[in-house]
Design an enzyme around this catalytic site. Structure first.
Site, PDB file in Angstrom:
ATOM      1  N   HIS A  75       0.798  -1.236   0.000  1.00  0.00           N
ATOM      2  CA  HIS A  75       0.000   0.000   0.000  1.00  0.00           C
ATOM      3  C   HIS A  75       0.829   1.285   0.000  1.00  0.00           C
ATOM      4  CE1 HIS A  75      -2.596  -3.074   1.971  1.00  0.00           C
ATOM      5  NE2 HIS A  75      -3.526  -2.521   1.241  1.00  0.00           N
ATOM      6  N   GLU A 131      -3.176   3.113   1.569  1.00  0.00           N
ATOM      7  CA  GLU A 131      -2.568   3.741   0.385  1.00  0.00           C
ATOM      8  C   GLU A 131      -2.828   5.246   0.373  1.00  0.00           C
ATOM      9  OE1 GLU A 131      -3.135   4.077  -4.389  1.00  0.00           O
ATOM     10  OE2 GLU A 131      -3.585   2.113  -3.534  1.00  0.00           O
ATOM     11  N   THR A 167      -4.957   3.725  -6.440  1.00  0.00           N
ATOM     12  CA  THR A 167      -4.721   2.802  -7.566  1.00  0.00           C
ATOM     13  C   THR A 167      -5.767   1.708  -7.724  1.00  0.00           C
ATOM     14  OG1 THR A 167      -3.289   1.394  -6.204  1.00  0.00           O
ATOM     15  CG2 THR A 167      -2.213   3.160  -7.458  1.00  0.00           C
ATOM     16  N   SER A 226     -11.158  -5.303   2.780  1.00  0.00           N
ATOM     17  CA  SER A 226     -10.629  -5.006   1.445  1.00  0.00           C
ATOM     18  C   SER A 226     -11.495  -4.022   0.666  1.00  0.00           C
ATOM     19  CB  SER A 226     -10.474  -6.303   0.644  1.00  0.00           C
ATOM     20  OG  SER A 226     -10.116  -6.022  -0.687  1.00  0.00           O
ATOM     21  N   SER A 227     -10.918  -2.869   0.366  1.00  0.00           N
ATOM     22  CA  SER A 227     -11.599  -1.840  -0.427  1.00  0.00           C
ATOM     23  C   SER A 227     -11.823  -2.348  -1.850  1.00  0.00           C
ATOM     24  CB  SER A 227     -10.733  -0.571  -0.431  1.00  0.00           C
ATOM     25  OG  SER A 227     -11.261   0.405  -1.265  1.00  0.00           O
ATOM     26  N   SER A 270      -6.618  -9.086  -3.074  1.00  0.00           N
ATOM     27  CA  SER A 270      -6.048  -9.458  -1.770  1.00  0.00           C
ATOM     28  C   SER A 270      -6.458 -10.874  -1.350  1.00  0.00           C
ATOM     29  CB  SER A 270      -6.512  -8.455  -0.704  1.00  0.00           C
ATOM     30  OG  SER A 270      -7.927  -8.349  -0.709  1.00  0.00           O
TER      31      SER A 270
END
EC number: 1.17.7.4
Length: 289
Positions: A75, A131, A167, A226-227, A270
């Site tokens: 990240h 991130e 990203t 997790s985004s 991920s």
């Protein structure tokens, strides 16, 4: 006979693969290795590496650390992290994704330009995401984070805008924000935008939609933190309402397997491949029962 298929395009992106490889390499030496934050937003993979000896620490614990070895995950980190490491004699194993590193440099360059006071550096991303914290850190905390076109309303449209993106965000939503700003920016201000979304992530979306549409039932495997997982799962739901987000095989509801001919197993950037394989095998056992 029910067909169960794993999406070949799902699983770790190259940035995560590199970070995990570096962790395994260091742990194989038998030395103590810390990781600043979860190495990946997947509890099962975090548990696997913990069993190998990886110690996950938070930022407060990192500040107290001395004479140690710390892995920085894909990240990325703000400059402050490296300053603390230097001061406390911490050896850094830097696994920052090269795509993120390039983005950090671009934001820092924009921030250092002489006309910074006359413009806004805007980052489309999730507030508080690891991130994004690293990206905002390149501007000394002065960048503005927005999560949607709706939040773009808070920008000052009389001032010039430079727009970047986390990203792993949605390309479609990024374009929505671009169009909104174009529509509202003052004629006296300038607007420049940089599509900094990772193509390995962006390219997964059409492939994932196609995969989800070809099956009667979808199990999308992702950690709840997790985004990227949330975004990709929403894409599955758009084309297949019978899509279900699960973290592990224990979360599978056996009643969902009734009256279906094909089941798809897919996941986030991920999500480890071994976990999807484990879920695939578990589904096969449930079908036999």
């Amino acid at each position: 006979m029910i067909k169960v298929e794993i999406d070949e395009g799902s699983g770790f992106c190259f940035g995560v693969v590199t970070a995990i490889h570096k962790a395994e390499e260091e742990l194989a030496k038998g030395e103590t290795l810390y990781c600043l934050g979860d190495i990946v937003h997947n509890s099962r993979e975090v548990e696997r590496l913990k069993a190998m000896g990886l110690i996950t620490i938070n930022r407060d614990e990192f500040r107290q650390l001395r004479n140690a070895k710390v892995l920085l995950r894909a990240h990325g980190e703000p400059p402050e992290t490296y300053q603390i490491a230097h001061k406390n004699n911490i050896e850094i194993i830097d696994a920052t994704c090269p795509v993120v590193l390039r983005l950090q440099k671009r934001i820092k360059q924009e921030f250092r330009k002489e006309d910074f006071e006359e413009k806004q550096i805007v980052i489309y991303g999730k507030n508080g995401h690891a991130e994004v914290l690293g990206l905002v850190g390149q501007t000394g905390g002065q960048a503005i984070v927005i999560e949607s076109a709706e939040e773009a309303k808070k920008l000052d449209f009389t001032k010039s805008i430079r727009l970047f993106s986390q990203t792993t965000k949605s390309l479609d939503e990024f374009q929505e924000i671009v169009e909104y700003i174009k529509l509202h920016i003052s004629p006296d201000a300038t607007f420049e935008y940089y599509d900094t979304i990772c193509r390995q992530v962006a390219n997964r979306m059409p492939n994932l939609r196609e995969f989800a549409a070809t099956h009667d039932l979808i199990f999308f495997v992702s950690g709840k933190k997790s985004s990227n997982g949330k975004m990709l799962f929403e894409e599955c739901l758009k084309v297949n309402a019978n899509s279900h987000l699960i973290d592990n095989e224990k979360e599978i509801d056996p009643t969902l397997l009734r009256n279906v001919k094909s089941i798809g197993v897919c996941g986030a950037t991920s999500t480890p491949k071994w976990l999807m394989e484990k879920i695939h095998d578990h589904i096969q056992l449930l079908i036999k029962d």
